[in-house]
Design a protein around this motif. Structure first.
Motif, PDB file in Angstrom:
ATOM      1  N   ASN A 116       0.826  -1.208   0.000  1.00 52.74           N
ATOM      2  CA  ASN A 116       0.000   0.000   0.000  1.00 52.74           C
ATOM      3  C   ASN A 116       0.863   1.263   0.000  1.00 52.74           C
ATOM      4  O   ASN A 116       0.450   2.320   0.491  1.00 52.74           O
ATOM      5  CB  ASN A 116      -0.977   0.036   1.186  1.00 52.74           C
ATOM      6  N   GLU A 117       2.047   1.138  -0.571  1.00 55.92           N
ATOM      7  CA  GLU A 117       2.964   2.279  -0.678  1.00 55.92           C
ATOM      8  C   GLU A 117       4.058   1.909  -1.675  1.00 55.92           C
ATOM      9  O   GLU A 117       4.246   0.752  -2.012  1.00 55.92           O
ATOM     10  CB  GLU A 117       3.584   2.605   0.681  1.00 55.92           C
ATOM     11  N   ILE A 118       4.774   2.940  -2.150  1.00 50.28           N
ATOM     12  CA  ILE A 118       5.977   2.705  -2.948  1.00 50.28           C
ATOM     13  C   ILE A 118       7.147   3.115  -2.077  1.00 50.28           C
ATOM     14  O   ILE A 118       7.327   4.289  -1.769  1.00 50.28           O
ATOM     15  CB  ILE A 118       5.963   3.538  -4.262  1.00 50.28           C
ATOM     16  N   GLY A 119       7.947   2.147  -1.634  1.00 52.55           N
ATOM     17  CA  GLY A 119       9.100   2.459  -0.788  1.00 52.55           C
ATOM     18  C   GLY A 119       9.121   1.640   0.486  1.00 52.55           C
ATOM     19  O   GLY A 119       8.214   0.875   0.774  1.00 52.55           O
ATOM     20  N   LYS A 120      10.191   1.803   1.241  1.00 52.87           N
ATOM     21  CA  LYS A 120      10.506   1.158   2.528  1.00 52.87           C
ATOM     22  C   LYS A 120      10.140  -0.334   2.564  1.00 52.87           C
ATOM     23  O   LYS A 120       9.527  -0.828   3.485  1.00 52.87           O
ATOM     24  CB  LYS A 120       9.946   1.937   3.717  1.00 52.87           C
ATOM     25  N   ASN A 121      10.608  -1.050   1.543  1.00 50.22           N
ATOM     26  CA  ASN A 121      10.300  -2.474   1.454  1.00 50.22           C
ATOM     27  C   ASN A 121      11.015  -3.286   2.530  1.00 50.22           C
ATOM     28  O   ASN A 121      12.217  -3.145   2.740  1.00 50.22           O
ATOM     29  CB  ASN A 121      10.716  -2.998   0.071  1.00 50.22           C
ATOM     30  N   MET A 122      10.231  -4.121   3.210  1.00 42.74           N
ATOM     31  CA  MET A 122      10.794  -5.071   4.170  1.00 42.74           C
ATOM     32  C   MET A 122       9.794  -6.218   4.344  1.00 42.74           C
ATOM     33  O   MET A 122       8.644  -5.994   4.706  1.00 42.74           O
ATOM     34  CB  MET A 122      11.080  -4.409   5.526  1.00 42.74           C
ATOM     35  N   TYR A 123      10.242  -7.428   4.068  1.00 41.46           N
ATOM     36  CA  TYR A 123       9.374  -8.604   4.148  1.00 41.46           C
ATOM     37  C   TYR A 123      10.032  -9.636   5.056  1.00 41.46           C
ATOM     38  O   TYR A 123      11.260  -9.655   5.214  1.00 41.46           O
ATOM     39  CB  TYR A 123       9.124  -9.176   2.740  1.00 41.46           C
ATOM     40  N   VAL A 124       9.203 -10.477   5.664  1.00 40.21           N
ATOM     41  CA  VAL A 124       9.709 -11.434   6.650  1.00 40.21           C
ATOM     42  C   VAL A 124       9.127 -12.813   6.360  1.00 40.21           C
ATOM     43  O   VAL A 124       7.915 -12.957   6.128  1.00 40.21           O
ATOM     44  CB  VAL A 124       9.342 -11.001   8.090  1.00 40.21           C
TER      45      VAL A 124
ATOM     46  N   VAL B  27      13.855 -14.971   8.591  1.00 37.18           N
ATOM     47  CA  VAL B  27      14.719 -14.356   7.575  1.00 37.18           C
ATOM     48  C   VAL B  27      14.047 -13.061   7.122  1.00 37.18           C
ATOM     49  O   VAL B  27      12.852 -13.040   6.815  1.00 37.18           O
ATOM     50  CB  VAL B  27      14.938 -15.291   6.368  1.00 37.18           C
ATOM     51  N   VAL B  28      14.829 -11.973   7.102  1.00 38.17           N
ATOM     52  CA  VAL B  28      14.320 -10.661   6.679  1.00 38.17           C
ATOM     53  C   VAL B  28      14.769 -10.406   5.250  1.00 38.17           C
ATOM     54  O   VAL B  28      15.919 -10.683   4.881  1.00 38.17           O
ATOM     55  CB  VAL B  28      14.859  -9.538   7.608  1.00 38.17           C
ATOM     56  N   ILE B  29      13.852  -9.894   4.429  1.00 38.19           N
ATOM     57  CA  ILE B  29      14.173  -9.564   3.036  1.00 38.19           C
ATOM     58  C   ILE B  29      14.089  -8.043   2.880  1.00 38.19           C
ATOM     59  O   ILE B  29      13.015  -7.455   3.064  1.00 38.19           O
ATOM     60  CB  ILE B  29      13.170 -10.219   2.058  1.00 38.19           C
ATOM     61  N   ASP B  30      15.211  -7.411   2.560  1.00 42.56           N
ATOM     62  CA  ASP B  30      15.313  -5.973   2.285  1.00 42.56           C
ATOM     63  C   ASP B  30      15.040  -5.118   3.525  1.00 42.56           C
ATOM     64  O   ASP B  30      14.374  -5.556   4.472  1.00 42.56           O
ATOM     65  CB  ASP B  30      14.386  -5.547   1.135  1.00 42.56           C
ATOM     66  N   ALA B  31      15.578  -3.919   3.505  1.00 38.96           N
ATOM     67  CA  ALA B  31      15.356  -2.940   4.579  1.00 38.96           C
ATOM     68  C   ALA B  31      15.429  -1.566   3.930  1.00 38.96           C
ATOM     69  O   ALA B  31      16.467  -0.914   3.929  1.00 38.96           O
ATOM     70  CB  ALA B  31      16.408  -3.096   5.681  1.00 38.96           C
ATOM     71  N   GLY B  32      14.307  -1.169   3.342  1.00 38.01           N
ATOM     72  CA  GLY B  32      14.281   0.051   2.541  1.00 38.01           C
ATOM     73  C   GLY B  32      13.828   1.269   3.313  1.00 38.01           C
ATOM     74  O   GLY B  32      13.395   1.199   4.464  1.00 38.01           O
ATOM     75  N   GLY B  33      13.934   2.406   2.655  1.00 37.21           N
ATOM     76  CA  GLY B  33      13.404   3.655   3.186  1.00 37.21           C
ATOM     77  C   GLY B  33      12.536   4.306   2.134  1.00 37.21           C
ATOM     78  O   GLY B  33      12.499   3.869   0.984  1.00 37.21           O
ATOM     79  N   LYS B  34      11.790   5.332   2.531  1.00 43.12           N
ATOM     80  CA  LYS B  34      11.113   6.156   1.531  1.00 43.12           C
ATOM     81  C   LYS B  34      11.160   7.604   1.980  1.00 43.12           C
ATOM     82  O   LYS B  34      11.310   7.890   3.174  1.00 43.12           O
ATOM     83  CB  LYS B  34       9.679   5.686   1.273  1.00 43.12           C
ATOM     84  N   PHE B  35      11.048   8.504   1.014  1.00 44.17           N
ATOM     85  CA  PHE B  35      11.168   9.921   1.324  1.00 44.17           C
ATOM     86  C   PHE B  35       9.817  10.493   1.694  1.00 44.17           C
ATOM     87  O   PHE B  35       8.781  10.068   1.185  1.00 44.17           O
ATOM     88  CB  PHE B  35      11.810  10.658   0.144  1.00 44.17           C
TER      89      PHE B  35
END
Length: 557
Positions: free
Chosen positions: A17-25, A33-41
């Motif tokens: 429900n957003e573009i950015g700050k991707n993090m999946y578990v 296991v954690v997948i990605d650790a993104g940010g968004k502006f």
């Protein structure tokens, strides 16, 4: 079948429900296991906030179960939060050589390199995390070295695609491993997590080669200096700019910190080939004929402090744009950035530049790195999942992706459109979504992480809209009465010199409010402050229809 008490759990802490700050578990029993650790502006409503990262409360509460962080690729919306995550929970980080190069830049900046365990992987790697085995497959995207991931669990295989498109003629000759994807599908996929960014766009995503041809043509026609702006991370695009500059006998100038950093990493690690002596600094370029110069810079998204924005405003110290220079925007605006980009394009035209912008196959200088509907359907067809979880996109994108999945044979009811924090539990082959874990936004402001909440943001909003007034009261400690008349300071509310009558009335109301208080209240500073806020707030709204922040300050003598 009876429950064995163990289940597979899949959820997102960011990116849905957003573009950015991707993090999946992915979690099975006591292995996470954690997948990605993104940010968004942030958007313009989040005043003063520098970056938004996922809320990692769940990971902090279960830190002993975390086996590692796997990063699919090096874009900001996937690595922007890595340093902040590692400050809270030190875990091994697994990524490809190029992705690790970009992560190392961030960890060095945060002084975390000495404490971090970085492990290089590639598409042939396999990892063992207790009851979860991990393998990979190569995908195309707009940055080198991108991976999809396969998680082998006792319940079955879970596939995370990463960001992808199917480019059959990639500029870097790194082809997507379609054969391996087909093998994964044949071996059985219990659940597929697939990105949804372009689920609304029909057809296949165009090849990056189109852009290279259009860039070369524009270079051939340019009468003077060329300024080209693109995402620093799109190394294939940068390579095509290098090729066009070689063909037209131009030297290359790099402007913008991220452009210089990414190009350095790409050259050092063998992902970008630039002839010796081709890159010159801006001062050297000033001594060359304009038709011998190409400036490659950041700022294609209209960022106010990036190189292109400063060039368009005429305030970049060592470079400037002259009439008949050619400016190429080799990127399309991310949703929300359109206004800033339009402003820069207007400024460039005012400077007399020839500006080339927009995407499309004929003159377009950009193609997306995210697959269109046919790419997404091809991935679904190769994987043939029992359950499908669309990720990486706003709600309408997830919805369209669900329809695509059903069109290629995923059963109705087997697609889960979830929110960040919603957990899909799979036990004995049956999936359900009935519980949540904590999820949300954590704000980064300067060096503070998570210390800015809704109350501070509300105050900032009020200050930005209606300003503030400070009422200074000097009170006698013994007699509990005012020694002198109040003094009022206005900031962002009214201009003091032109509003003397209003400020005098404010002082009069403050004085009257204090004098009218019962004797027992005059000794309670908080009661005095609340009374002044109330009486002045009512008066100022009636008089001005504004609601400034009112700060009474009491000085005891």
């Amino acid at each position: 079948m009876e429950s064995n008490g163990k289940q597979l759990s899949i959820f997102s802490l960011g990116g849905i429900n957003e573009i950015g700050k991707n993090m999946y578990v992915i979690q099975y029993d006591d292995d996470i296991v954690v997948i990605d650790a993104g940010g968004k502006f942030p958007d313009e409503t989040l005043l003063g906030i520098d970056l938004i990262i996922p809320d990692i409360t769940y990971l902090e509460e279960n830190r002993d179960k975390i086996r590692g962080l796997i990063v699919t690729h090096g874009h900001e919306d996937h690595i922007g939060g890595v340093a902040y995550l590692l400050k809270k929970i030190n875990m091994p980080v697994y990524a490809t050589r190029f992705t690790l190069g970009l992560i190392e830049l961030k960890l060095t900046e945060h002084r975390l390199m000495g404490d971090s365990e970085l492990i290089t992987i590639d598409s042939d790697s396999s990892l063992d995390f207790g009851k979860i085995g991990v393998s990979f497959f190569k995908v195309n995207h707009s940055i080198p070295d991108c991976l999809g991931i396969v998680f082998k669990t006792p319940e079955g295989n879970v596939v995370h695609t990463g960001d992808f498109k199917f480019d059959l003629t990639p500029v870097n000759q790194e082809h997507a491993d379609i054969h391996r994807m087909a093998e994964i599908g044949r071996s059985g996929v219990l659940a597929l997590l697939s990105e949804s960014t372009n689920a609304e766009r029909s057809g296949f995503s165009p090849t990056e080669h189109i852009v290279g041809e259009n860039i070369e043509e524009a270079f051939m026609k340019a009468p003077r200096k060329i300024i080209i702006s693109t995402f620093a991370s799109n190394v294939s695009r940068v390579q095509q700019v290098v090729a066009a500059a070689i063909r037209t006998n131009r030297k290359l100038v790099l402007l913008g910190r991220s452009m210089v950093n990414v190009v350095d990493v790409a050259i050092e690690r063998g992902y970008l080939t630039v002839p010796e002596g081709m890159i010159v600094n801006p001062r050297e370029a000033m001594n060359l004929a304009p038709e011998k110069v190409c400036i490659l810079c950041t700022g294609s998204q209209g960022e106010p402090m990036a190189a292109l924005s400063r060039l368009s405003a005429g305030n970049y110290r060592d470079a400037e744009i002259h009439p008949e220079d050619t400016v190429i925007l080799a990127a399309s605006p991310i949703p929300g950035n359109e206004r800033d980009v339009s402003k820069i394009i207007d400024n460039l035209f005012k400077l007399g530049a020839r500006v080339i912008y927009g995407s499309g196959s004929s003159t377009g200088m950009h193609v997306s790195g995210h697959g269109y509907q046919e790419d997404l359907k091809l991935m679904l067809t190769l994987m043939k999942p029992k359950y499908f979880i669309p990720i990486h996109g706003e709600y309408r994108m997830l919805h369209h992706h669900k329809l695509l999945a059903e069109s290629i044979g995923v059963e109705t009811g087997h697609t889960f459109i979830i929110k960040n924090g919603d957990v899909v539990d799979i036990e004995n082959g049956e999936a359900r979504q009935t519980r949540r874990v904590p999820a949300g936004d954590t704000y980064v402001d300067g060096v503070g992480v998570g210390d800015i909440g809704s109350i501070v943001l509300r105050d900032r909003k009020q200050l930005s809209e209606d300003g503030m007034i400070v009422i200074v009261l000097t009170m006698s400690k013994n007699e509990r009465k005012m020694i002198s008349r109040p003094d009022t300071i206005s900031r962002g509310f009214v201009y003091a010199r032109e509003s003397e009558d209003l400020l005098r009335e404010i002082n009069r109301i403050a004085e009257k409010t204090v004098n009218d208080l019962p004797e027992q209240d005059k000794s309670q500073w908080n009661v005095i402050k609340q009374s002044i806020k109330k009486s002045l707030g009512q008066y100022l709204f009636e008089k001005t229809k504004r609601k400034p922040m009112i700060l009474p300050i009491i000085i005891e003598i």
